[in-house]
Scaffold this active site. Structure first.
Site, PDB file in Angstrom:
ATOM      1  N   LYS A   1       0.845  -1.199   0.000  1.00  0.00           N
ATOM      2  CA  LYS A   1       0.000   0.000   0.000  1.00  0.00           C
ATOM      3  C   LYS A   1       0.878   1.245   0.000  1.00  0.00           C
ATOM      4  CE  LYS A   1      -1.640  -1.777   3.652  1.00  0.00           C
ATOM      5  NZ  LYS A   1      -2.340  -2.122   4.910  1.00  0.00           N
TER       6      LYS A   1
ATOM      7  N   GLY B   1      -7.425   2.632  11.123  1.00  0.00           N
ATOM      8  CA  GLY B   1      -8.024   1.353  10.779  1.00  0.00           C
ATOM      9  C   GLY B   1      -8.114   1.064   9.291  1.00  0.00           C
ATOM     10  N   THR B   2      -7.464   1.872   8.455  1.00  0.00           N
ATOM     11  CA  THR B   2      -7.562   1.650   7.006  1.00  0.00           C
ATOM     12  C   THR B   2      -6.976   0.297   6.602  1.00  0.00           C
ATOM     13  OG1 THR B   2      -5.524   2.922   6.729  1.00  0.00           O
ATOM     14  CG2 THR B   2      -7.592   4.083   6.351  1.00  0.00           C
ATOM     15  N   GLY B   3      -5.826  -0.059   7.180  1.00  0.00           N
ATOM     16  CA  GLY B   3      -5.202  -1.326   6.828  1.00  0.00           C
ATOM     17  C   GLY B   3      -6.037  -2.519   7.248  1.00  0.00           C
ATOM     18  N   CYS B   4      -6.598  -2.439   8.455  1.00  0.00           N
ATOM     19  CA  CYS B   4      -7.461  -3.518   8.943  1.00  0.00           C
ATOM     20  C   CYS B   4      -8.683  -3.674   8.043  1.00  0.00           C
ATOM     21  CB  CYS B   4      -7.927  -3.217  10.370  1.00  0.00           C
ATOM     22  SG  CYS B   4      -6.604  -2.973  11.561  1.00  0.00           S
TER      23      CYS B   4
ATOM     24  N   THR C   1      -8.074   8.330   9.218  1.00  0.00           N
ATOM     25  CA  THR C   1      -7.626   7.148   8.486  1.00  0.00           C
ATOM     26  C   THR C   1      -7.292   5.982   9.425  1.00  0.00           C
ATOM     27  OG1 THR C   1      -5.370   8.032   8.494  1.00  0.00           O
ATOM     28  CG2 THR C   1      -6.728   8.481   6.543  1.00  0.00           C
TER      29      THR C   1
END
Length: 269
Positions: A177, A214-217, A212
């Protein structure tokens, strides 16, 4: 006759602020019309301003959770997030060998949005040796990819080198990412996807927002849900990119720091 309910699993830490971890995963599963189960590896005291405490769940309790899920649910895909330390990585890795949870999506959680370390350096080797070889998909951001490969990433050439190193650890699909790339002030946010069959990128507008958390989760949980439904890896990634873009671009404006994304924003069904 009713269609069978698709069942998924998240193995991760709890976020008391509700924006990341187990809470974000279950919200994403719900929005993608799959039933979510969970194995909690840690309980954190955190909000949008930071992480204040981390309590690691006892190993035997993690083992009991894994056993309970495996004995009673038909899990089609599992998302793995925060594991905490070497012992819990070893525990979950053994559970994945013992039980069948379908496709494995690994989000190598190492650093919280506010900068707090969520995985000690001593555990990185365990993650590389025990977890990554079992995973089907891994979704590191730039700092995580750097930690996993030992190289500094400044451009697309570096990203390709990092992806090759990670794939050589045994995982088939690597998604790096690009939100943390040096050109973070650009108008576009790009992700790089490397599968066994093809390499491609996905781009979206870059939104200047602090919301932003928690975007990866959320991104990896959405991939897990789509894989569980039977979609191909590229299809799942495309949907996850749309889902997280909408979640970021329609902020909830909750909290006084890095606020959570909006899990209600994307609807296609």
């Amino acid at each position: 006759m009713m269609n069978p309910i698709i069942q998924t699993l998240t193995i991760a830490g709890s976020d008391s602020g509700g924006g990341a971890g187990i809470q974000a995963d279950l919200k994403t599963f719900q929005m993608r019309n799959v039933f979510g189960t969970s194995v909690i590896t840690s309980v954190t005291a955190q909000n949008t301003l930071g992480v204040y405490d981390i309590h690691l769940i006892p190993i035997d309790t993690i083992q009991s959770q894994l056993k309970a899920i495996a004995e009673d649910f038909d899990i089609r895909a599992v998302k793995i997030g925060m594991l905490g330390d070497v012992n819990r990585i070893e525990c979950v890795a053994e559970g994945l060998r013992q039980y069948s949870f379908g496709k494995i999506v690994l989000d190598p959680v190492m650093i919280a949005k506010g900068g707090a370390s969520l995985l000690p350096q001593s555990a990185v080797s365990a993650l590389k040796n025990l977890m990554i070889p079992q995973a089907d998909i891994i979704t590191p951001n730039i700092p995580e990819a750097e930690a996993l490969t030992g190289i500094k990433i400044h451009n697309e050439t570096d990203i390709k080198k990092a992806a090759e190193i990670i794939q050589n650890l045994g995982v088939e699909t690597v998604i790096i990412k690009g939100g943390h790339l040096d050109d973070a002030k650009s108008a576009v946010c790009k992700d790089w996807i490397f599968t066994s069959d093809e390499d491609f990128t996905l781009s979206s507008p870059r939104y200047q927002t602090v919301h932003t958390h928690g975007t990866g989760c959320t991104f990896s949980a959405c991939i897990t849900a789509e894989i569980a439904k039977g979609y191909t890896v590229p299809q799942a990634i495309h949907t996850a990119k749309l889902f997280i873009t909408e979640a970021i671009s329609h902020p909830l404006n909750i909290g006084h720091g890095h606020g959570p994304t909006n899990h209600w924003a994307y609807r296609d069904e």
